[in-house]
Motif scaffolding. Sequence first.
Motif, PDB file in Angstrom:
ATOM      1  N   ASN A   1     -32.450 -16.148 -27.542  1.00  0.00           N
ATOM      2  CA  ASN A   1     -31.866 -15.349 -26.301  1.00  0.00           C
ATOM      3  C   ASN A   1     -30.865 -16.289 -25.547  1.00  0.00           C
ATOM      4  O   ASN A   1     -29.958 -15.960 -24.910  1.00  0.00           O
ATOM      5  N   ARG A   2     -31.462 -17.553 -25.488  1.00  0.00           N
ATOM      6  CA  ARG A   2     -30.260 -18.634 -24.792  1.00  0.00           C
ATOM      7  C   ARG A   2     -28.962 -18.872 -25.508  1.00  0.00           C
ATOM      8  O   ARG A   2     -28.161 -18.973 -24.862  1.00  0.00           O
ATOM      9  N   LYS A   3     -29.378 -18.844 -26.830  1.00  0.00           N
ATOM     10  CA  LYS A   3     -28.295 -19.044 -27.823  1.00  0.00           C
ATOM     11  C   LYS A   3     -27.382 -17.905 -27.481  1.00  0.00           C
ATOM     12  O   LYS A   3     -26.061 -17.941 -27.459  1.00  0.00           O
ATOM     13  N   ARG A   4     -27.691 -16.625 -27.335  1.00  0.00           N
ATOM     14  CA  ARG A   4     -27.116 -15.394 -27.226  1.00  0.00           C
ATOM     15  C   ARG A   4     -26.195 -15.446 -25.997  1.00  0.00           C
ATOM     16  O   ARG A   4     -25.121 -14.871 -25.796  1.00  0.00           O
ATOM     17  N   PHE A   5     -27.074 -15.977 -24.809  1.00  0.00           N
ATOM     18  CA  PHE A   5     -26.502 -15.877 -23.692  1.00  0.00           C
ATOM     19  C   PHE A   5     -25.168 -16.875 -23.556  1.00  0.00           C
ATOM     20  O   PHE A   5     -24.222 -16.608 -23.165  1.00  0.00           O
ATOM     21  N   ALA A   6     -25.341 -18.103 -24.211  1.00  0.00           N
ATOM     22  CA  ALA A   6     -24.629 -19.059 -24.110  1.00  0.00           C
ATOM     23  C   ALA A   6     -23.202 -18.416 -24.875  1.00  0.00           C
ATOM     24  O   ALA A   6     -22.026 -18.808 -24.363  1.00  0.00           O
ATOM     25  N   GLN A   7     -23.381 -17.972 -26.157  1.00  0.00           N
ATOM     26  CA  GLN A   7     -22.170 -17.390 -26.902  1.00  0.00           C
ATOM     27  C   GLN A   7     -21.326 -16.457 -26.186  1.00  0.00           C
ATOM     28  O   GLN A   7     -20.208 -16.369 -26.306  1.00  0.00           O
ATOM     29  N   ILE A   8     -22.279 -15.355 -25.551  1.00  0.00           N
ATOM     30  CA  ILE A   8     -21.399 -14.183 -24.771  1.00  0.00           C
ATOM     31  C   ILE A   8     -20.627 -14.766 -23.713  1.00  0.00           C
ATOM     32  O   ILE A   8     -19.686 -14.584 -23.390  1.00  0.00           O
ATOM     33  N   MET A   9     -21.352 -15.649 -22.593  1.00  0.00           N
ATOM     34  CA  MET A   9     -20.629 -16.397 -21.738  1.00  0.00           C
ATOM     35  C   MET A   9     -19.384 -17.324 -22.201  1.00  0.00           C
ATOM     36  O   MET A   9     -18.461 -17.409 -21.377  1.00  0.00           O
ATOM     37  N   SER A  10     -19.569 -17.850 -23.238  1.00  0.00           N
ATOM     38  CA  SER A  10     -18.331 -18.696 -23.638  1.00  0.00           C
ATOM     39  C   SER A  10     -17.158 -17.794 -24.110  1.00  0.00           C
ATOM     40  O   SER A  10     -16.086 -18.388 -23.885  1.00  0.00           O
ATOM     41  N   VAL A  11     -17.668 -16.857 -24.763  1.00  0.00           N
ATOM     42  CA  VAL A  11     -16.420 -15.827 -25.306  1.00  0.00           C
ATOM     43  C   VAL A  11     -15.682 -15.271 -24.213  1.00  0.00           C
ATOM     44  O   VAL A  11     -14.821 -14.960 -23.965  1.00  0.00           O
ATOM     45  N   PHE A  12     -16.652 -14.867 -23.146  1.00  0.00           N
ATOM     46  CA  PHE A  12     -16.071 -14.195 -22.139  1.00  0.00           C
ATOM     47  C   PHE A  12     -15.196 -15.050 -21.271  1.00  0.00           C
ATOM     48  O   PHE A  12     -14.145 -14.732 -20.630  1.00  0.00           O
ATOM     49  N   GLY A  13     -15.689 -16.360 -21.186  1.00  0.00           N
ATOM     50  CA  GLY A  13     -15.041 -17.358 -20.267  1.00  0.00           C
ATOM     51  C   GLY A  13     -13.692 -17.548 -20.990  1.00  0.00           C
ATOM     52  O   GLY A  13     -12.652 -17.690 -19.956  1.00  0.00           O
ATOM     53  N   ILE A  14     -13.485 -17.781 -22.233  1.00  0.00           N
ATOM     54  CA  ILE A  14     -12.375 -18.296 -22.772  1.00  0.00           C
ATOM     55  C   ILE A  14     -11.353 -16.990 -22.733  1.00  0.00           C
ATOM     56  O   ILE A  14      -9.972 -17.145 -22.392  1.00  0.00           O
ATOM     57  N   ILE A  15     -11.931 -15.876 -22.909  1.00  0.00           N
ATOM     58  CA  ILE A  15     -10.950 -14.422 -22.823  1.00  0.00           C
ATOM     59  C   ILE A  15     -10.436 -14.090 -21.517  1.00  0.00           C
ATOM     60  O   ILE A  15      -9.272 -13.871 -21.011  1.00  0.00           O
ATOM     61  N   TYR A  16     -11.418 -14.357 -20.413  1.00  0.00           N
ATOM     62  CA  TYR A  16     -11.141 -14.243 -19.043  1.00  0.00           C
ATOM     63  C   TYR A  16     -10.159 -15.384 -18.506  1.00  0.00           C
ATOM     64  O   TYR A  16      -9.410 -14.988 -17.848  1.00  0.00           O
ATOM     65  N   ALA A  17     -10.289 -16.592 -19.059  1.00  0.00           N
ATOM     66  CA  ALA A  17      -9.325 -17.660 -18.502  1.00  0.00           C
ATOM     67  C   ALA A  17      -7.872 -17.346 -19.341  1.00  0.00           C
ATOM     68  O   ALA A  17      -6.774 -17.426 -18.611  1.00  0.00           O
ATOM     69  N   LEU A  18      -7.868 -17.055 -20.438  1.00  0.00           N
ATOM     70  CA  LEU A  18      -6.580 -16.430 -21.036  1.00  0.00           C
ATOM     71  C   LEU A  18      -6.011 -15.468 -20.307  1.00  0.00           C
ATOM     72  O   LEU A  18      -4.664 -15.422 -20.103  1.00  0.00           O
ATOM     73  N   PHE A  19      -6.553 -14.454 -20.100  1.00  0.00           N
ATOM     74  CA  PHE A  19      -6.018 -13.153 -19.337  1.00  0.00           C
ATOM     75  C   PHE A  19      -5.543 -13.638 -17.724  1.00  0.00           C
ATOM     76  O   PHE A  19      -4.531 -13.476 -17.564  1.00  0.00           O
ATOM     77  N   ALA A  20      -6.229 -14.621 -17.010  1.00  0.00           N
ATOM     78  CA  ALA A  20      -5.984 -15.004 -15.806  1.00  0.00           C
ATOM     79  C   ALA A  20      -4.741 -15.654 -15.965  1.00  0.00           C
ATOM     80  O   ALA A  20      -3.447 -15.852 -15.274  1.00  0.00           O
ATOM     81  N   LEU A  21      -4.590 -16.667 -17.209  1.00  0.00           N
ATOM     82  CA  LEU A  21      -3.313 -17.373 -17.273  1.00  0.00           C
ATOM     83  C   LEU A  21      -2.032 -16.610 -17.675  1.00  0.00           C
ATOM     84  O   LEU A  21      -0.918 -16.919 -16.995  1.00  0.00           O
TER      85      LEU A  21
END
Length: 460
Positions: free
Chosen positions: A138-158
Amino acid sequence: MKMSSHMVADPTTSVELGQRRGRQPGILGGALVLGLCTLLIFAVLAFGAVDEWSTFTFEAGAAILFLVWVAKQIVSERIEISNNPLYLPTVLFFGLILSQLVLRRTAYGYVTKYETLQYIAYGIILFIAAECVREEANRKRFAQIMSVFGIIYALFALIQTLNSNGKIFWVHSPHFNSATIFGSYVNHNHYAGLMEMLTPIPFVLSMGHLLKGGKRALAGFCAALMATTIFLCGSRGGMIAFIFQAVLFGALALGKKRSPRIALGSMATCLVILALLFSLDRGQALSHLGDLGPGIRLDITKDSLRMFGHRPVFGWGLGTFPTAYPRYRSFYTNLFINEAHNDYAQLLVEMGLLGFGLMIWFLIRLYQYGLPTSRRWEFQWDWAVSLASLLGCTGILVHSLVDFNLQIPANAAFFYALCGLAASRPSETPSRRSRSRPLNGESGNHRTQSGNGDWLERPL
Protein backbone atom coordinates in the motif's frame (compact mmCIF):
# COMPACT_ATOMS: atom_id res chain seq x y z
CA MET A 1 -25.64 -49.28 -0.65
CA LYS A 2 -25.99 -45.77 -2.04
CA MET A 3 -24.21 -42.78 -0.59
CA SER A 4 -26.21 -39.60 -0.28
CA SER A 5 -25.00 -36.66 -2.29
CA HIS A 6 -25.23 -34.56 0.83
CA MET A 7 -22.40 -36.59 2.40
CA VAL A 8 -19.74 -35.39 -0.07
CA ALA A 9 -16.89 -33.74 1.83
CA ASP A 10 -15.74 -30.23 0.93
CA PRO A 11 -12.10 -30.49 -0.20
CA THR A 12 -11.45 -26.85 0.63
CA THR A 13 -8.78 -26.55 3.31
CA SER A 14 -8.99 -24.23 6.27
CA VAL A 15 -6.16 -22.19 4.81
CA GLU A 16 -8.11 -21.61 1.60
CA LEU A 17 -11.18 -20.65 3.59
CA GLY A 18 -9.14 -18.18 5.55
CA GLN A 19 -7.79 -16.70 2.35
CA ARG A 20 -11.31 -16.35 0.94
CA ARG A 21 -12.48 -14.61 4.09
CA GLY A 22 -9.55 -12.22 3.88
CA ARG A 23 -10.20 -11.17 0.30
CA GLN A 24 -13.02 -8.77 1.06
CA PRO A 25 -11.14 -6.86 3.80
CA GLY A 26 -8.18 -6.78 1.43
CA ILE A 27 -10.31 -5.26 -1.31
CA LEU A 28 -11.68 -2.70 1.11
CA GLY A 29 -8.15 -1.89 2.26
CA GLY A 30 -7.06 -1.24 -1.31
CA ALA A 31 -10.17 0.88 -1.86
CA LEU A 32 -9.28 2.95 1.20
CA VAL A 33 -5.80 3.68 -0.15
CA LEU A 34 -7.18 4.68 -3.55
CA GLY A 35 -9.94 6.68 -1.88
CA LEU A 36 -7.42 8.54 0.26
CA CYS A 37 -5.31 9.43 -2.78
CA THR A 38 -8.41 10.47 -4.74
CA LEU A 39 -9.65 12.72 -1.93
CA LEU A 40 -6.26 14.41 -1.53
CA ILE A 41 -5.97 15.00 -5.29
CA PHE A 42 -9.54 16.31 -5.48
CA ALA A 43 -8.86 18.84 -2.73
CA VAL A 44 -5.87 20.20 -4.68
CA LEU A 45 -7.67 20.42 -8.02
CA ALA A 46 -10.74 22.00 -6.38
CA PHE A 47 -8.75 25.21 -5.84
CA GLY A 48 -7.37 23.99 -2.51
CA ALA A 49 -10.85 23.08 -1.21
CA VAL A 50 -11.35 26.61 0.09
CA ASP A 51 -14.77 27.22 -1.46
CA GLU A 52 -17.90 26.08 0.37
CA TRP A 53 -18.82 23.39 -2.18
CA SER A 54 -15.32 21.90 -2.26
CA THR A 55 -14.96 22.06 1.52
CA PHE A 56 -18.24 20.19 1.94
CA THR A 57 -17.24 17.59 -0.66
CA PHE A 58 -13.88 17.11 1.04
CA GLU A 59 -15.49 16.62 4.46
CA ALA A 60 -18.11 14.26 3.03
CA GLY A 61 -15.38 12.27 1.30
CA ALA A 62 -13.48 11.94 4.57
CA ALA A 63 -16.64 10.70 6.30
CA ILE A 64 -17.17 8.10 3.56
CA LEU A 65 -13.58 6.88 3.99
CA PHE A 66 -14.19 6.41 7.70
CA LEU A 67 -17.41 4.46 7.04
CA VAL A 68 -15.55 2.20 4.60
CA TRP A 69 -12.90 1.59 7.27
CA VAL A 70 -15.65 0.66 9.75
CA ALA A 71 -17.13 -1.73 7.15
CA LYS A 72 -13.70 -3.29 6.72
CA GLN A 73 -13.49 -3.95 10.45
CA ILE A 74 -16.98 -5.50 10.45
CA VAL A 75 -16.17 -7.78 7.52
CA SER A 76 -12.91 -8.91 9.09
CA GLU A 77 -14.76 -9.49 12.39
CA ARG A 78 -12.07 -7.76 14.40
CA ILE A 79 -11.05 -4.20 15.18
CA GLU A 80 -7.39 -3.43 14.61
CA ILE A 81 -6.03 -0.01 15.57
CA SER A 82 -2.32 0.65 15.71
CA ASN A 83 -0.63 2.46 18.55
CA ASN A 84 0.24 5.56 16.55
CA PRO A 85 2.00 8.15 18.75
CA LEU A 86 0.06 11.03 17.16
CA TYR A 87 -3.40 9.84 18.16
CA LEU A 88 -3.30 11.06 21.75
CA PRO A 89 -2.31 14.72 21.10
CA THR A 90 -4.78 14.79 18.20
CA VAL A 91 -7.66 13.60 20.39
CA LEU A 92 -6.71 16.00 23.18
CA PHE A 93 -6.63 18.89 20.72
CA PHE A 94 -10.13 17.94 19.60
CA GLY A 95 -11.18 17.93 23.26
CA LEU A 96 -9.79 21.45 23.61
CA ILE A 97 -11.89 22.62 20.66
CA LEU A 98 -15.00 21.12 22.25
CA SER A 99 -14.18 22.85 25.54
CA GLN A 100 -14.01 26.19 23.71
CA LEU A 101 -17.52 25.58 22.41
CA VAL A 102 -19.00 24.19 25.63
CA LEU A 103 -17.42 26.82 27.89
CA ARG A 104 -18.11 29.57 25.32
CA ARG A 105 -14.47 30.54 25.14
CA THR A 106 -14.69 31.37 21.44
CA ALA A 107 -15.24 34.82 19.98
CA TYR A 108 -17.48 33.44 17.23
CA GLY A 109 -19.14 30.12 17.97
CA TYR A 110 -20.47 29.47 14.46
CA VAL A 111 -17.04 29.80 12.86
CA THR A 112 -15.49 27.51 15.46
CA LYS A 113 -18.16 24.88 14.76
CA TYR A 114 -17.45 25.20 11.03
CA GLU A 115 -13.71 24.79 11.57
CA THR A 116 -14.36 21.84 13.88
CA LEU A 117 -15.84 19.89 10.99
CA GLN A 118 -12.67 20.51 9.00
CA TYR A 119 -10.55 19.37 11.91
CA ILE A 120 -12.56 16.15 12.13
CA ALA A 121 -11.90 15.58 8.43
CA TYR A 122 -8.17 16.13 8.98
CA GLY A 123 -8.25 13.65 11.85
CA ILE A 124 -9.89 11.04 9.61
CA ILE A 125 -7.24 11.64 6.92
CA LEU A 126 -4.46 11.13 9.49
CA PHE A 127 -6.19 8.02 10.83
CA ILE A 128 -6.76 6.42 7.41
CA ALA A 129 -3.18 7.13 6.33
CA ALA A 130 -1.78 5.69 9.56
CA GLU A 131 -4.00 2.58 9.59
CA CYS A 132 -4.49 1.69 5.92
CA VAL A 133 -1.15 2.68 4.35
CA ARG A 134 1.02 0.58 6.64
CA GLU A 135 1.64 -2.49 4.46
CA GLU A 136 4.56 -2.25 2.06
CA ALA A 137 2.36 -2.82 -1.00
CA ASN A 138 0.00 0.00 0.00
CA ARG A 139 2.87 2.37 0.69
CA LYS A 140 4.36 1.56 -2.69
CA ARG A 141 0.99 2.24 -4.33
CA PHE A 142 0.62 5.53 -2.45
CA ALA A 143 4.12 6.65 -3.46
CA GLN A 144 3.53 5.77 -7.10
CA ILE A 145 0.18 7.57 -7.30
CA MET A 146 1.49 10.69 -5.62
CA SER A 147 4.64 10.75 -7.76
CA VAL A 148 2.61 10.48 -10.97
CA PHE A 149 0.16 13.13 -9.79
CA GLY A 150 3.00 15.40 -8.69
CA ILE A 151 4.78 15.45 -12.04
CA ILE A 152 1.55 15.79 -14.06
CA TYR A 153 0.37 18.62 -11.82
CA ALA A 154 3.76 20.37 -12.02
CA LEU A 155 3.70 20.14 -15.83
CA PHE A 156 0.17 21.55 -15.90
CA ALA A 157 1.17 24.43 -13.62
CA LEU A 158 4.20 25.18 -15.78
CA ILE A 159 2.22 25.13 -19.04
CA GLN A 160 -0.55 27.25 -17.53
CA THR A 161 2.00 29.82 -16.38
CA LEU A 162 3.69 30.02 -19.78
CA ASN A 163 0.28 30.47 -21.48
CA SER A 164 -1.63 32.29 -18.77
CA ASN A 165 -4.83 34.22 -19.36
CA GLY A 166 -5.25 35.06 -15.69
CA LYS A 167 -7.65 32.18 -15.02
CA ILE A 168 -7.20 28.83 -13.26
CA PHE A 169 -7.50 25.95 -15.75
CA TRP A 170 -7.85 28.78 -18.30
CA VAL A 171 -11.58 28.97 -17.51
CA HIS A 172 -12.08 29.75 -13.80
CA SER A 173 -11.78 33.33 -12.62
CA PRO A 174 -10.92 33.64 -8.90
CA HIS A 175 -13.18 35.66 -6.62
CA PHE A 176 -10.42 38.22 -6.14
CA ASN A 177 -8.03 39.43 -8.82
CA SER A 178 -4.66 37.83 -8.15
CA ALA A 179 -1.35 38.09 -9.95
CA THR A 180 0.06 35.12 -8.04
CA ILE A 181 -2.03 32.28 -9.54
CA PHE A 182 -0.04 29.09 -9.93
CA GLY A 183 -1.51 25.70 -10.67
CA SER A 184 -4.97 25.44 -9.16
CA TYR A 185 -4.13 27.84 -6.31
CA VAL A 186 -4.89 31.55 -6.21
CA ASN A 187 -1.76 32.07 -4.09
CA HIS A 188 1.58 30.82 -5.41
CA ASN A 189 2.80 30.23 -1.84
CA HIS A 190 0.20 27.51 -1.41
CA TYR A 191 1.31 25.81 -4.62
CA ALA A 192 4.85 25.84 -3.26
CA GLY A 193 3.62 24.35 0.00
CA LEU A 194 2.02 21.45 -1.85
CA MET A 195 5.16 20.79 -3.90
CA GLU A 196 7.28 20.82 -0.75
CA MET A 197 5.26 17.82 0.41
CA LEU A 198 5.15 15.98 -2.94
CA THR A 199 8.70 16.45 -4.24
CA PRO A 200 10.46 14.35 -1.55
CA ILE A 201 8.59 11.21 -2.65
CA PRO A 202 10.17 10.76 -6.11
CA PHE A 203 13.41 12.31 -4.86
CA VAL A 204 13.90 9.76 -2.06
CA LEU A 205 12.99 6.93 -4.43
CA SER A 206 15.57 8.13 -6.95
CA MET A 207 18.29 8.10 -4.29
CA GLY A 208 17.66 4.55 -3.04
CA HIS A 209 17.88 1.01 -4.43
CA LEU A 210 14.14 0.52 -4.91
CA LEU A 211 14.23 1.64 -8.55
CA LYS A 212 16.72 0.56 -11.16
CA GLY A 213 18.25 2.14 -14.23
CA GLY A 214 15.86 4.23 -16.26
CA LYS A 215 13.14 4.22 -13.60
CA ARG A 216 15.52 5.74 -11.07
CA ALA A 217 16.65 8.40 -13.54
CA LEU A 218 13.03 9.18 -14.43
CA ALA A 219 12.11 9.57 -10.74
CA GLY A 220 15.07 11.91 -10.26
CA PHE A 221 14.06 14.05 -13.24
CA CYS A 222 10.46 14.22 -11.99
CA ALA A 223 11.66 15.37 -8.57
CA ALA A 224 13.92 17.99 -10.19
CA LEU A 225 11.11 19.37 -12.34
CA MET A 226 8.69 19.47 -9.41
CA ALA A 227 11.30 21.28 -7.31
CA THR A 228 11.98 23.71 -10.16
CA THR A 229 8.36 24.87 -10.12
CA ILE A 230 8.78 25.83 -6.45
CA PHE A 231 11.34 28.40 -7.61
CA LEU A 232 9.44 29.35 -10.77
CA CYS A 233 6.28 30.21 -8.82
CA GLY A 234 8.25 32.89 -6.97
CA SER A 235 7.47 31.81 -3.41
CA ARG A 236 10.40 32.89 -1.24
CA GLY A 237 9.12 30.89 1.71
CA GLY A 238 8.85 27.85 -0.56
CA MET A 239 12.43 28.26 -1.79
CA ILE A 240 13.81 28.48 1.74
CA ALA A 241 11.71 25.52 2.88
CA PHE A 242 12.95 23.38 -0.02
CA ILE A 243 16.57 24.28 0.71
CA PHE A 244 16.00 23.30 4.34
CA GLN A 245 14.55 19.96 3.18
CA ALA A 246 17.62 19.31 1.04
CA VAL A 247 19.91 20.05 3.97
CA LEU A 248 17.92 17.74 6.25
CA PHE A 249 18.03 14.93 3.70
CA GLY A 250 21.78 15.37 3.34
CA ALA A 251 22.20 15.20 7.11
CA LEU A 252 20.08 12.05 7.40
CA ALA A 253 21.40 10.26 4.33
CA LEU A 254 25.06 11.20 4.51
CA GLY A 255 25.52 11.78 8.24
CA LYS A 256 25.97 8.07 9.05
CA LYS A 257 26.53 6.72 5.55
CA ARG A 258 29.31 7.72 3.31
CA SER A 259 27.59 7.00 -0.02
CA PRO A 260 29.20 8.72 -3.00
CA ARG A 261 26.25 7.57 -5.10
CA ILE A 262 23.78 9.58 -2.98
CA ALA A 263 26.08 12.60 -3.00
CA LEU A 264 26.48 12.45 -6.76
CA GLY A 265 22.74 11.89 -7.25
CA SER A 266 21.91 14.91 -5.10
CA MET A 267 24.39 17.06 -6.99
CA ALA A 268 22.96 15.89 -10.30
CA THR A 269 19.45 16.79 -9.15
CA CYS A 270 20.61 20.28 -8.13
CA LEU A 271 22.27 20.78 -11.50
CA VAL A 272 19.09 19.74 -13.32
CA ILE A 273 17.07 22.20 -11.20
CA LEU A 274 19.48 25.02 -12.03
CA ALA A 275 19.47 24.12 -15.72
CA LEU A 276 15.67 24.12 -15.81
CA LEU A 277 15.53 27.44 -13.97
CA PHE A 278 17.89 29.18 -16.37
CA SER A 279 16.26 27.67 -19.44
CA LEU A 280 12.66 28.38 -18.39
CA ASP A 281 13.09 31.56 -16.36
CA ARG A 282 16.67 32.67 -17.05
CA GLY A 283 17.38 32.54 -13.33
CA GLN A 284 14.99 35.37 -12.48
CA ALA A 285 13.29 33.25 -9.82
CA LEU A 286 16.52 33.11 -7.83
CA SER A 287 16.51 36.90 -7.57
CA HIS A 288 13.51 36.65 -5.21
CA LEU A 289 15.83 35.17 -2.58
CA GLY A 290 17.54 38.53 -2.32
CA ASP A 291 14.30 40.22 -1.25
CA LEU A 292 13.46 38.66 2.08
CA GLY A 293 12.13 41.66 3.97
CA PRO A 294 9.45 40.61 6.48
CA GLY A 295 7.14 43.53 5.54
CA ILE A 296 3.56 43.33 6.74
CA ARG A 297 3.92 39.76 8.02
CA LEU A 298 6.07 40.89 10.95
CA ASP A 299 3.52 43.55 11.92
CA ILE A 300 0.72 40.97 11.90
CA THR A 301 2.82 38.64 14.07
CA LYS A 302 3.44 41.43 16.60
CA ASP A 303 -0.29 42.20 16.69
CA SER A 304 -1.01 38.49 17.15
CA LEU A 305 1.19 38.39 20.24
CA ARG A 306 -0.83 41.25 21.74
CA MET A 307 -4.02 39.33 21.00
CA PHE A 308 -2.54 36.28 22.71
CA GLY A 309 -1.83 38.36 25.81
CA HIS A 310 -5.55 39.03 26.27
CA ARG A 311 -6.58 35.36 26.10
CA PRO A 312 -3.46 33.32 26.85
CA VAL A 313 -4.95 30.01 28.03
CA PHE A 314 -7.88 29.01 25.81
CA GLY A 315 -7.29 31.50 23.01
CA TRP A 316 -9.93 33.32 20.98
CA GLY A 317 -11.44 30.19 19.43
CA LEU A 318 -10.59 28.01 16.45
CA GLY A 319 -11.02 29.92 13.18
CA THR A 320 -11.75 33.29 14.80
CA PHE A 321 -8.55 35.13 13.87
CA PRO A 322 -10.10 37.27 11.08
CA THR A 323 -13.00 38.16 13.40
CA ALA A 324 -10.93 39.26 16.38
CA TYR A 325 -7.91 40.75 14.62
CA PRO A 326 -9.20 44.16 13.31
CA ARG A 327 -9.31 45.78 16.76
CA TYR A 328 -5.64 44.86 17.32
CA ARG A 329 -4.31 45.87 13.90
CA SER A 330 -1.49 48.42 14.28
CA PHE A 331 -1.16 49.60 10.66
CA TYR A 332 -3.38 51.02 7.95
CA THR A 333 -4.50 48.90 5.01
CA ASN A 334 -7.54 48.62 2.80
CA LEU A 335 -7.05 44.85 2.59
CA PHE A 336 -8.93 42.28 4.64
CA ILE A 337 -6.45 40.39 6.85
CA ASN A 338 -7.98 36.94 7.00
CA GLU A 339 -4.93 35.00 8.23
CA ALA A 340 -1.87 35.72 10.37
CA HIS A 341 0.59 34.66 7.63
CA ASN A 342 2.27 32.62 10.35
CA ASP A 343 0.55 29.37 11.28
CA TYR A 344 2.28 29.21 14.67
CA ALA A 345 1.20 32.72 15.66
CA GLN A 346 -2.35 32.04 14.49
CA LEU A 347 -2.50 28.80 16.46
CA LEU A 348 -1.30 30.64 19.55
CA VAL A 349 -4.00 33.28 19.10
CA GLU A 350 -6.86 30.88 18.39
CA MET A 351 -6.00 27.99 20.76
CA GLY A 352 -3.90 29.66 23.46
CA LEU A 353 -1.12 28.01 25.41
CA LEU A 354 -3.06 24.77 25.75
CA GLY A 355 -3.42 24.31 22.00
CA PHE A 356 0.12 25.50 21.28
CA GLY A 357 1.50 23.06 23.82
CA LEU A 358 -0.41 20.17 22.23
CA MET A 359 1.00 21.17 18.85
CA ILE A 360 4.55 21.10 20.22
CA TRP A 361 3.89 17.67 21.72
CA PHE A 362 2.47 16.49 18.38
CA LEU A 363 5.61 17.61 16.52
CA ILE A 364 7.97 16.13 19.12
CA ARG A 365 6.32 12.74 18.76
CA LEU A 366 6.32 13.08 14.97
CA TYR A 367 10.10 13.47 14.83
CA GLN A 368 10.75 11.12 17.73
CA TYR A 369 9.12 8.28 15.82
CA GLY A 370 9.76 9.53 12.30
CA LEU A 371 13.51 10.12 12.37
CA PRO A 372 14.42 6.43 12.82
CA THR A 373 12.97 5.81 9.35
CA SER A 374 16.16 7.27 7.87
CA ARG A 375 18.02 4.04 8.65
CA ARG A 376 16.68 1.64 6.03
CA TRP A 377 15.04 3.92 3.49
CA GLU A 378 17.27 2.78 0.61
CA PHE A 379 16.06 -0.82 0.59
CA GLN A 380 12.39 -0.91 1.66
CA TRP A 381 9.37 0.91 0.27
CA ASP A 382 7.72 1.49 3.63
CA TRP A 383 10.76 3.15 5.20
CA ALA A 384 11.40 5.20 2.04
CA VAL A 385 7.84 6.53 2.11
CA SER A 386 8.19 7.30 5.82
CA LEU A 387 11.36 9.32 5.21
CA ALA A 388 9.83 11.16 2.25
CA SER A 389 6.76 11.94 4.37
CA LEU A 390 8.92 13.32 7.18
CA LEU A 391 10.81 15.54 4.72
CA GLY A 392 7.50 16.76 3.32
CA CYS A 393 6.21 17.61 6.79
CA THR A 394 9.45 19.46 7.55
CA GLY A 395 9.15 21.61 4.45
CA ILE A 396 5.61 22.76 5.18
CA LEU A 397 6.45 23.38 8.84
CA VAL A 398 9.33 25.68 7.88
CA HIS A 399 7.17 27.47 5.31
CA SER A 400 4.44 27.96 7.92
CA LEU A 401 6.68 30.43 9.73
CA VAL A 402 5.96 33.00 7.02
CA ASP A 403 2.69 31.83 5.49
CA PHE A 404 -0.64 30.12 6.16
CA ASN A 405 -0.43 26.88 4.18
CA LEU A 406 -2.05 24.91 7.01
CA GLN A 407 -5.17 27.10 6.75
CA ILE A 408 -5.73 25.75 3.21
CA PRO A 409 -7.72 22.48 3.49
CA ALA A 410 -5.90 20.71 0.62
CA ASN A 411 -2.46 21.42 2.04
CA ALA A 412 -3.51 20.72 5.61
CA ALA A 413 -4.97 17.36 4.54
CA PHE A 414 -1.73 16.41 2.77
CA PHE A 415 0.24 17.43 5.84
CA TYR A 416 -1.79 15.27 8.22
CA ALA A 417 -1.67 12.32 5.81
CA LEU A 418 2.13 12.58 5.69
CA CYS A 419 2.27 12.87 9.47
CA GLY A 420 0.32 9.62 9.77
CA LEU A 421 2.70 7.89 7.35
CA ALA A 422 5.88 9.26 8.93
CA ALA A 423 5.02 8.32 12.52
CA SER A 424 3.34 4.95 11.96
CA ARG A 425 5.23 1.69 12.26
CA PRO A 426 5.01 -0.41 9.09
CA SER A 427 2.95 -3.56 9.63
CA GLU A 428 4.66 -6.94 9.94
CA THR A 429 3.48 -8.80 6.85
CA PRO A 430 4.37 -12.46 6.35
CA SER A 431 6.85 -11.57 3.60
CA ARG A 432 8.56 -9.12 5.93
CA ARG A 433 8.77 -11.65 8.75
CA SER A 434 10.22 -14.30 6.49
CA ARG A 435 12.67 -11.74 5.16
CA SER A 436 14.00 -11.08 8.65
CA ARG A 437 14.16 -14.72 9.81
CA PRO A 438 17.61 -15.78 11.08
CA LEU A 439 19.45 -18.30 8.90
CA ASN A 440 21.52 -21.19 10.28
CA GLY A 441 21.75 -19.63 13.68
CA GLU A 442 24.10 -16.90 12.47
CA SER A 443 23.85 -13.32 13.57
CA GLY A 444 24.74 -9.95 12.17
CA ASN A 445 23.43 -7.79 9.34
CA HIS A 446 23.77 -8.65 5.70
CA ARG A 447 22.39 -7.25 2.48
CA THR A 448 21.17 -9.70 -0.08
CA GLN A 449 19.70 -9.26 -3.52
CA SER A 450 16.21 -10.55 -4.14
CA GLY A 451 15.03 -12.27 -7.27
CA ASN A 452 13.70 -9.06 -8.82
CA GLY A 453 17.01 -7.26 -8.42
CA ASP A 454 16.05 -5.20 -5.36
CA TRP A 455 18.36 -5.08 -2.38
CA LEU A 456 17.00 -6.23 0.93
CA GLU A 457 18.46 -5.86 4.40
CA ARG A 458 18.10 -8.86 6.68
CA PRO A 459 19.86 -10.41 9.66
CA LEU A 460 21.92 -13.54 9.14
